[in-house]
Write a protein that holds these residues in place. Sequence first.
Motif, PDB file in Angstrom:
ATOM      1  N   ASP A 158      47.593  50.915  40.926  1.00  0.00           N
ATOM      2  CA  ASP A 158      47.912  52.259  40.428  1.00  0.00           C
ATOM      3  C   ASP A 158      46.920  52.736  39.367  1.00  0.00           C
ATOM      4  O   ASP A 158      47.067  53.829  38.818  1.00  0.00           O
ATOM      5  N   GLY A 159      45.912  51.912  39.064  1.00  0.00           N
ATOM      6  CA  GLY A 159      44.883  52.308  38.113  1.00  0.00           C
ATOM      7  C   GLY A 159      45.309  52.306  36.664  1.00  0.00           C
ATOM      8  O   GLY A 159      44.595  52.821  35.806  1.00  0.00           O
ATOM      9  N   LEU A 161      38.348  38.025  31.467  1.00  0.00           N
ATOM     10  CA  LEU A 161      39.405  38.585  32.299  1.00  0.00           C
ATOM     11  C   LEU A 161      38.989  39.955  32.806  1.00  0.00           C
ATOM     12  O   LEU A 161      38.675  40.849  32.017  1.00  0.00           O
ATOM     13  N   LEU A 162      39.010  40.113  34.131  1.00  0.00           N
ATOM     14  CA  LEU A 162      38.713  41.387  34.765  1.00  0.00           C
ATOM     15  C   LEU A 162      39.931  41.813  35.574  1.00  0.00           C
ATOM     16  O   LEU A 162      40.135  41.364  36.699  1.00  0.00           O
ATOM     17  N   PRO A 163      40.793  42.671  35.006  1.00  0.00           N
ATOM     18  CA  PRO A 163      41.993  43.098  35.720  1.00  0.00           C
ATOM     19  C   PRO A 163      41.695  44.219  36.715  1.00  0.00           C
ATOM     20  O   PRO A 163      40.755  45.000  36.549  1.00  0.00           O
ATOM     21  N   ALA A 164      42.530  44.278  37.736  1.00  0.00           N
ATOM     22  CA  ALA A 164      42.479  45.366  38.720  1.00  0.00           C
ATOM     23  C   ALA A 164      43.916  45.723  39.085  1.00  0.00           C
ATOM     24  O   ALA A 164      44.722  44.835  39.350  1.00  0.00           O
ATOM     25  N   GLY A 206      42.126  49.665  41.818  1.00  0.00           N
ATOM     26  CA  GLY A 206      41.941  49.195  43.185  1.00  0.00           C
ATOM     27  C   GLY A 206      42.332  47.739  43.314  1.00  0.00           C
ATOM     28  O   GLY A 206      43.203  47.248  42.578  1.00  0.00           O
ATOM     29  N   LEU A 207      41.692  47.044  44.252  1.00  0.00           N
ATOM     30  CA  LEU A 207      42.041  45.664  44.570  1.00  0.00           C
ATOM     31  C   LEU A 207      41.115  44.678  43.864  1.00  0.00           C
ATOM     32  O   LEU A 207      39.960  45.002  43.536  1.00  0.00           O
ATOM     33  N   ALA A 208      41.617  43.478  43.678  1.00  0.00           N
ATOM     34  CA  ALA A 208      40.802  42.427  43.065  1.00  0.00           C
ATOM     35  C   ALA A 208      39.557  42.143  43.894  1.00  0.00           C
ATOM     36  O   ALA A 208      38.483  41.884  43.342  1.00  0.00           O
ATOM     37  N   THR A 209      39.687  42.216  45.205  1.00  0.00           N
ATOM     38  CA  THR A 209      38.548  41.917  46.074  1.00  0.00           C
ATOM     39  C   THR A 209      37.441  42.954  45.949  1.00  0.00           C
ATOM     40  O   THR A 209      36.295  42.676  46.316  1.00  0.00           O
ATOM     41  N   ASP A 210      37.749  44.145  45.412  1.00  0.00           N
ATOM     42  CA  ASP A 210      36.700  45.154  45.194  1.00  0.00           C
ATOM     43  C   ASP A 210      35.626  44.631  44.243  1.00  0.00           C
ATOM     44  O   ASP A 210      34.460  45.042  44.323  1.00  0.00           O
ATOM     45  N   LEU A 211      36.043  43.743  43.336  1.00  0.00           N
ATOM     46  CA  LEU A 211      35.139  43.272  42.281  1.00  0.00           C
ATOM     47  C   LEU A 211      34.347  42.027  42.679  1.00  0.00           C
ATOM     48  O   LEU A 211      33.411  41.646  41.972  1.00  0.00           O
ATOM     49  N   LEU A 212      34.726  41.404  43.783  1.00  0.00           N
ATOM     50  CA  LEU A 212      34.128  40.122  44.136  1.00  0.00           C
ATOM     51  C   LEU A 212      32.630  40.212  44.404  1.00  0.00           C
ATOM     52  O   LEU A 212      31.820  39.510  43.769  1.00  0.00           O
ATOM     53  N   GLY A 272      44.291  40.779  40.201  1.00  0.00           N
ATOM     54  CA  GLY A 272      44.772  42.013  40.786  1.00  0.00           C
ATOM     55  C   GLY A 272      46.291  42.068  40.798  1.00  0.00           C
ATOM     56  O   GLY A 272      46.962  41.068  41.049  1.00  0.00           O
ATOM     57  N   ALA A 273      46.835  43.246  40.510  1.00  0.00           N
ATOM     58  CA  ALA A 273      48.284  43.433  40.498  1.00  0.00           C
ATOM     59  C   ALA A 273      48.592  44.870  40.873  1.00  0.00           C
ATOM     60  O   ALA A 273      47.694  45.723  40.951  1.00  0.00           O
ATOM     61  N   GLY A 274      49.879  45.149  41.075  1.00  0.00           N
ATOM     62  CA  GLY A 274      50.281  46.498  41.429  1.00  0.00           C
ATOM     63  C   GLY A 274      50.143  47.466  40.268  1.00  0.00           C
ATOM     64  O   GLY A 274      49.714  48.601  40.435  1.00  0.00           O
ATOM     65  N   THR A 275      50.518  46.978  39.064  1.00  0.00           N
ATOM     66  CA  THR A 275      50.487  47.830  37.878  1.00  0.00           C
ATOM     67  C   THR A 275      50.162  46.989  36.652  1.00  0.00           C
ATOM     68  O   THR A 275      50.263  45.755  36.679  1.00  0.00           O
TER      69      THR A 275
END
Length: 279
Positions: free
Chosen positions: A177-178, A171-174, A184-190, A151-154
Amino acid sequence: MKPVQAQVIHNYTLAPRIFRMGLLPLEPLPHAVAGQFYMVRVSRGLDPLLRRPLSHFGYCRAPKPKSSRAKGEAALEILYQVKGRGTDLLSRMTPGEHTDLIGPLGQGWQPEPSAERLLLLAGGIGIVPLRGLADQLRVQGDKRPLTLIWGAGTGSEICCREDLEALDLELLPATEDGSFGHPGLATDLLEPILEDIGKTPVAVFACGPWAMLKKIAEVTSQKKIPCQVSLDEFMACGLGACLSCVVRGRARDHEPPQNLRVCKEGPVFRAEEIDWNVR
């Protein structure tokens, strides 16, 4: 532990405020375990006085050193984000310059031999010790499936993709800013990924902001999944003496909670060791 002189072999921008530095030690250093860190001097003088703690990112092949004193066969790499004056000074160092470092320090990632899949979660610059872990596993011949949620800002902050692709991981990026991957956030995917994994034994490794790690600790605790976290705290000495990096441990067996030094007992902890409600 005495400081070791090191020569800068590269120091370049990967993304806005994110730099990749290669350092060739002029004396042999102990081999680092993924998750350990170095205390790096950021200027030639005594201002700023304190070194900066920087996680071990990996090793690289060094060019023939200009200094005849250089004895190291491999250069170490660190990846860092410019956050203040110290790291700004570090970003201005050029190849051929010298600094010194102390390390490797702290406790690194522990093996999870019972897990059949490994799930890595990084928040921002928290990718550094996790890339080191993935690299270490592959070098050791570990072929278990690796999934990295970053997860990152951009999108521009999701860098080093070639390094990650070479490690045969998913690799699953999040991005908040979409602009790249999940919006969204990395934790959304957990939790969705854990549901997909089902009953396959899995272990989680995470590094990122406190709120992110707290959420991961809650989810893995509920599901009884082993989880290790790497904490990022302010450090002055890096050797356990100054107590500036202390976090509160969780009380156990009717004993009072203990203060844990991130530089000494950590930076890697079992998630259940930390009292996530005390910051």
